[in-house]
Design a protein around this motif. Structure first.
Motif, short mmCIF file in Angstrom:
data_model
loop_
_atom_site.label_atom_id
_atom_site.label_comp_id
_atom_site.label_asym_id
_atom_site.label_seq_id
_atom_site.Cartn_x
_atom_site.Cartn_y
_atom_site.Cartn_z
N ASP A 44 0.82 -1.20 0.03
CA ASP A 44 -0.03 -0.03 -0.18
C ASP A 44 0.90 1.23 -0.03
O ASP A 44 1.49 1.65 0.96
CB ASP A 44 -0.68 -0.06 1.07
N PRO A 45 1.15 1.85 -1.16
CA PRO A 45 1.95 3.03 -1.29
C PRO A 45 1.66 4.51 -0.24
O PRO A 45 2.50 4.98 0.19
CB PRO A 45 1.63 3.51 -2.67
N THR A 48 3.51 3.40 3.12
CA THR A 48 4.85 3.34 3.25
C THR A 48 5.44 4.74 3.10
O THR A 48 4.87 5.82 2.88
CB THR A 48 5.37 2.45 2.24
N ALA A 50 7.31 7.89 1.83
CA ALA A 50 7.27 8.18 0.58
C ALA A 50 8.62 7.91 -0.33
O ALA A 50 9.65 8.46 0.30
CB ALA A 50 7.06 9.88 0.25
N LYS A 51 8.45 7.52 -1.36
CA LYS A 51 9.68 7.07 -2.26
C LYS A 51 9.08 6.91 -3.63
O LYS A 51 7.80 6.60 -4.04
CB LYS A 51 10.48 5.63 -1.69
N ARG A 52 10.19 6.63 -4.65
CA ARG A 52 9.68 6.58 -6.00
C ARG A 52 9.20 5.42 -6.32
O ARG A 52 8.54 5.11 -7.39
CB ARG A 52 10.89 7.09 -6.70
N ASP A 53 9.39 4.35 -5.59
CA ASP A 53 8.94 2.81 -6.18
C ASP A 53 8.53 2.16 -4.82
O ASP A 53 9.58 1.36 -4.16
CB ASP A 53 9.93 2.18 -7.03
N PRO A 54 7.35 2.15 -4.24
CA PRO A 54 6.96 1.50 -3.11
C PRO A 54 7.22 -0.02 -3.24
O PRO A 54 6.96 -0.65 -4.52
CB PRO A 54 5.55 1.62 -2.78
N ARG A 56 10.31 -1.48 -3.02
CA ARG A 56 11.54 -1.59 -3.54
C ARG A 56 12.19 -2.91 -3.08
O ARG A 56 12.87 -3.62 -3.71
CB ARG A 56 12.25 -0.28 -3.37
N GLU A 65 6.20 -6.63 -10.33
CA GLU A 65 4.81 -6.26 -10.26
C GLU A 65 4.10 -6.73 -11.27
O GLU A 65 4.29 -6.91 -12.44
CB GLU A 65 4.74 -4.73 -10.24
N GLN A 68 -2.25 -3.78 -10.05
CA GLN A 68 -2.58 -3.00 -8.95
C GLN A 68 -4.11 -2.90 -8.92
O GLN A 68 -4.91 -3.05 -10.01
CB GLN A 68 -2.14 -1.58 -9.82
N ILE A 73 -0.35 -2.39 -4.76
CA ILE A 73 0.61 -2.80 -5.81
C ILE A 73 0.70 -4.30 -5.48
O ILE A 73 1.11 -4.43 -4.26
CB ILE A 73 1.98 -2.01 -5.56
#
Length: 79
Positions: A44-45, A48, A50-54, A56, A65, A68, A73
Protein backbone atom coordinates in the motif's frame (compact mmCIF):
# COMPACT_ATOMS: atom_id res chain seq x y z
CA UNK A 1 -2.30 -11.40 6.82
CA UNK A 2 1.20 -10.46 7.84
CA UNK A 3 3.13 -7.23 7.99
CA UNK A 4 6.82 -6.92 7.23
CA UNK A 5 8.98 -4.37 8.95
CA UNK A 6 12.75 -4.63 9.18
CA UNK A 7 14.24 -3.07 12.29
CA UNK A 8 17.65 -4.73 12.07
CA UNK A 9 20.92 -4.23 10.19
CA UNK A 10 20.25 -6.83 7.43
CA UNK A 11 18.91 -5.54 4.11
CA UNK A 12 15.16 -6.05 3.79
CA UNK A 13 15.62 -7.46 0.29
CA UNK A 14 17.97 -10.14 1.70
CA UNK A 15 15.43 -11.09 4.37
CA UNK A 16 12.65 -11.30 1.78
CA UNK A 17 14.76 -13.40 -0.61
CA UNK A 18 15.64 -15.79 2.22
CA UNK A 19 12.03 -16.02 3.41
CA UNK A 20 10.91 -16.78 -0.16
CA UNK A 21 13.42 -19.61 -0.47
CA UNK A 22 12.52 -21.00 2.97
CA UNK A 23 8.84 -20.96 1.99
CA UNK A 24 9.52 -22.82 -1.26
CA UNK A 25 11.73 -25.35 0.57
CA UNK A 26 8.99 -25.98 3.14
CA UNK A 27 6.41 -26.57 0.40
CA UNK A 28 8.74 -28.94 -1.45
CA UNK A 29 9.50 -30.94 1.71
CA UNK A 30 5.83 -31.26 2.70
CA UNK A 31 4.10 -31.51 -0.69
CA UNK A 32 6.94 -32.52 -3.02
CA UNK A 33 6.15 -29.48 -5.16
CA UNK A 34 6.03 -25.74 -5.03
CA UNK A 35 2.67 -24.00 -4.56
CA UNK A 36 0.43 -24.23 -7.60
CA UNK A 37 -0.28 -20.51 -7.39
CA UNK A 38 2.43 -17.85 -7.18
CA UNK A 39 3.36 -16.25 -3.88
CA UNK A 40 2.03 -12.69 -3.84
CA UNK A 41 2.10 -9.67 -1.59
CA UNK A 42 0.32 -6.34 -1.59
CA UNK A 43 2.04 -3.03 -0.96
CA UNK A 44 0.00 0.00 0.00
CA UNK A 45 1.91 3.09 -1.21
CA UNK A 46 -0.19 5.26 1.11
CA UNK A 47 1.12 3.35 4.15
CA UNK A 48 4.81 3.36 3.26
CA UNK A 49 7.36 6.12 3.47
CA UNK A 50 7.23 8.35 0.41
CA UNK A 51 9.66 7.07 -2.20
CA UNK A 52 9.75 6.62 -5.92
CA UNK A 53 8.97 2.91 -5.97
CA UNK A 54 6.97 1.41 -3.08
CA UNK A 55 7.87 -2.24 -2.61
CA UNK A 56 11.49 -1.62 -3.57
CA UNK A 57 12.83 -4.22 -1.12
CA UNK A 58 10.57 -6.88 -2.68
CA UNK A 59 11.60 -5.83 -6.18
CA UNK A 60 15.28 -6.07 -5.23
CA UNK A 61 14.59 -9.55 -3.87
CA UNK A 62 13.37 -10.57 -7.34
CA UNK A 63 9.64 -10.02 -6.94
CA UNK A 64 7.87 -8.30 -9.84
CA UNK A 65 4.79 -6.14 -10.12
CA UNK A 66 1.91 -8.02 -11.72
CA UNK A 67 -1.12 -5.84 -11.00
CA UNK A 68 -2.61 -2.90 -9.13
CA UNK A 69 -5.94 -3.23 -7.32
CA UNK A 70 -7.79 -0.83 -5.04
CA UNK A 71 -4.71 1.36 -4.80
CA UNK A 72 -2.45 -1.56 -3.85
CA UNK A 73 0.57 -2.76 -5.79
CA UNK A 74 0.51 -6.55 -6.27
CA UNK A 75 3.94 -8.17 -6.39
CA UNK A 76 4.70 -11.79 -7.25
CA UNK A 77 7.63 -13.92 -6.08
CA UNK A 78 10.14 -15.29 -8.55
CA UNK A 79 9.43 -18.87 -9.65
Amino acid sequence: MSIFRNEGPVLSSDLIAEATQVTYAWWESHYRARPSVPLQTEVDPARTRAKRDPGRCFRRAGWREVDQRRGLIILEAPP
